[in-house]
Scaffold this motif. Structure first.
Motif, PDB file in Angstrom:
ATOM      1  N   GLY A  10      17.775  48.547 -31.351  1.00 19.04           N
ATOM      2  CA  GLY A  10      16.777  48.210 -32.358  1.00 19.04           C
ATOM      3  C   GLY A  10      15.964  47.002 -31.967  1.00 19.04           C
ATOM      4  O   GLY A  10      15.976  46.562 -30.811  1.00 19.04           O
ATOM      5  N   LEU A  11      15.251  46.479 -32.948  1.00 21.62           N
ATOM      6  CA  LEU A  11      14.379  45.310 -32.766  1.00 21.62           C
ATOM      7  C   LEU A  11      15.036  44.101 -33.431  1.00 21.62           C
ATOM      8  O   LEU A  11      15.375  44.156 -34.616  1.00 21.62           O
ATOM      9  N   VAL A  12      15.218  43.045 -32.643  1.00 16.18           N
ATOM     10  CA  VAL A  12      15.831  41.823 -33.160  1.00 16.18           C
ATOM     11  C   VAL A  12      15.044  40.617 -32.664  1.00 16.18           C
ATOM     12  O   VAL A  12      14.203  40.733 -31.776  1.00 16.18           O
ATOM     13  N   GLN A  13      15.359  39.462 -33.244  1.00 13.41           N
ATOM     14  CA  GLN A  13      14.747  38.206 -32.818  1.00 13.41           C
ATOM     15  C   GLN A  13      15.597  37.565 -31.722  1.00 13.41           C
ATOM     16  O   GLN A  13      16.801  37.816 -31.628  1.00 13.41           O
ATOM     17  N   GLN A  82      28.810  44.330 -26.887  1.00 15.34           N
ATOM     18  CA  GLN A  82      28.439  43.287 -27.850  1.00 15.34           C
ATOM     19  C   GLN A  82      27.485  42.330 -27.151  1.00 15.34           C
ATOM     20  O   GLN A  82      27.829  41.740 -26.128  1.00 15.34           O
ATOM     21  N   MET A  83      26.300  42.203 -27.692  1.00 15.14           N
ATOM     22  CA  MET A  83      25.260  41.372 -27.079  1.00 15.14           C
ATOM     23  C   MET A  83      24.931  40.218 -28.015  1.00 15.14           C
ATOM     24  O   MET A  83      24.437  40.444 -29.125  1.00 15.14           O
ATOM     25  N   ASN A  84      25.224  39.017 -27.587  1.00 15.59           N
ATOM     26  CA  ASN A  84      24.955  37.809 -28.366  1.00 15.59           C
ATOM     27  C   ASN A  84      23.877  36.965 -27.696  1.00 15.59           C
ATOM     28  O   ASN A  84      23.599  37.142 -26.503  1.00 15.59           O
ATOM     29  N   SER A  85      23.305  36.064 -28.454  1.00 10.62           N
ATOM     30  CA  SER A  85      22.280  35.152 -27.915  1.00 10.62           C
ATOM     31  C   SER A  85      21.221  35.916 -27.126  1.00 10.62           C
ATOM     32  O   SER A  85      20.881  35.556 -25.990  1.00 10.62           O
ATOM     33  N   LEU A  86      20.699  36.947 -27.732  1.00 14.11           N
ATOM     34  CA  LEU A  86      19.739  37.807 -27.034  1.00 14.11           C
ATOM     35  C   LEU A  86      18.463  37.054 -26.692  1.00 14.11           C
ATOM     36  O   LEU A  86      18.009  36.174 -27.438  1.00 14.11           O
ATOM     37  N   LYS A  87      17.904  37.412 -25.554  1.00 10.25           N
ATOM     38  CA  LYS A  87      16.680  36.802 -25.056  1.00 10.25           C
ATOM     39  C   LYS A  87      15.614  37.898 -24.894  1.00 10.25           C
ATOM     40  O   LYS A  87      15.950  39.082 -24.782  1.00 10.25           O
ATOM     41  N   SER A  88      14.379  37.474 -24.808  1.00  8.81           N
ATOM     42  CA  SER A  88      13.300  38.456 -24.653  1.00  8.81           C
ATOM     43  C   SER A  88      13.474  39.265 -23.366  1.00  8.81           C
ATOM     44  O   SER A  88      13.120  40.449 -23.326  1.00  8.81           O
ATOM     45  N   GLU A  89      14.032  38.644 -22.348  1.00  6.94           N
ATOM     46  CA  GLU A  89      14.229  39.354 -21.084  1.00  6.94           C
ATOM     47  C   GLU A  89      15.341  40.396 -21.141  1.00  6.94           C
ATOM     48  O   GLU A  89      15.551  41.135 -20.178  1.00  6.94           O
ATOM     49  N   VAL A 117      16.370  48.587 -26.830  1.00 14.58           N
ATOM     50  CA  VAL A 117      16.664  47.272 -27.395  1.00 14.58           C
ATOM     51  C   VAL A 117      15.436  46.398 -27.142  1.00 14.58           C
ATOM     52  O   VAL A 117      15.004  46.241 -26.005  1.00 14.58           O
ATOM     53  N   THR A 118      14.881  45.873 -28.220  1.00  9.57           N
ATOM     54  CA  THR A 118      13.705  45.023 -28.113  1.00  9.57           C
ATOM     55  C   THR A 118      14.009  43.677 -28.756  1.00  9.57           C
ATOM     56  O   THR A 118      14.435  43.617 -29.905  1.00  9.57           O
ATOM     57  N   VAL A 119      13.797  42.612 -27.988  1.00 15.39           N
ATOM     58  CA  VAL A 119      14.057  41.262 -28.467  1.00 15.39           C
ATOM     59  C   VAL A 119      12.735  40.514 -28.516  1.00 15.39           C
ATOM     60  O   VAL A 119      12.078  40.321 -27.485  1.00 15.39           O
TER      61      VAL A 119
END
Length: 121
Positions: A10-13, A82-89, A117-119
């Motif tokens: 999904g789309l997250v910040q 599990q993906m934490n501290s997501l970055k735009s890259e 996955v879009t950050v």
């Protein structure tokens, strides 16, 4: 044949977390490793993480080490990322795959269809 279906994208910040799931069906009686790869637009498919059949062995790309965690539940034929501290890259299509314990995509036999996955930063 093994079928793999990813979910949870999904789309997250930036800074948020997401958990991807991948459910395997079909001939899942082997003792294969499960891996996650990703592909951003215009870039090659990139290794993210892999977990052994028992779950005792894991390996991560340097770019996600310390932020992502791979796990599996063999009773549910499911692998998680599990993906934490997501970055735009981290923005990419994420694929799960089953095969040998390896960071090379050529060592995997079956692939899911991928999930976006879009950050946003």
């Amino acid at each position: 044949q093994v079928q793999l279906v990813e979910s949870g994208g999904g789309l997250v910040q930036a800074g948020d977390s997401l958990r991807l799931s991948c459910v395997a069906s079909g001939r899942t009686d082997g003792s294969n490793a499960m891996g996650w790869f990703r592909q951003a637009p215009g870039k090659e498919r990139q290794f993210v993480a892999v977990i052994s059949w028992s779950g005792s062995g894991t390996s991560y790309a340097d770019s996600v080490k310390g932020r992502f965690t791979i796990s599996r539940d063999n009773a549910k034929n499911t692998v998680y990322l599990q993906m934490n501290s997501l970055k735009s890259e981290d923005t990419a299509i994420y694929y799960c795959a089953t095969g040998r314990f390896s960071s090379r995509w050529a060592n995997y036999d079956y692939w899911g269809q991928g999930i976006q996955v879009t950050v946003s930063s």
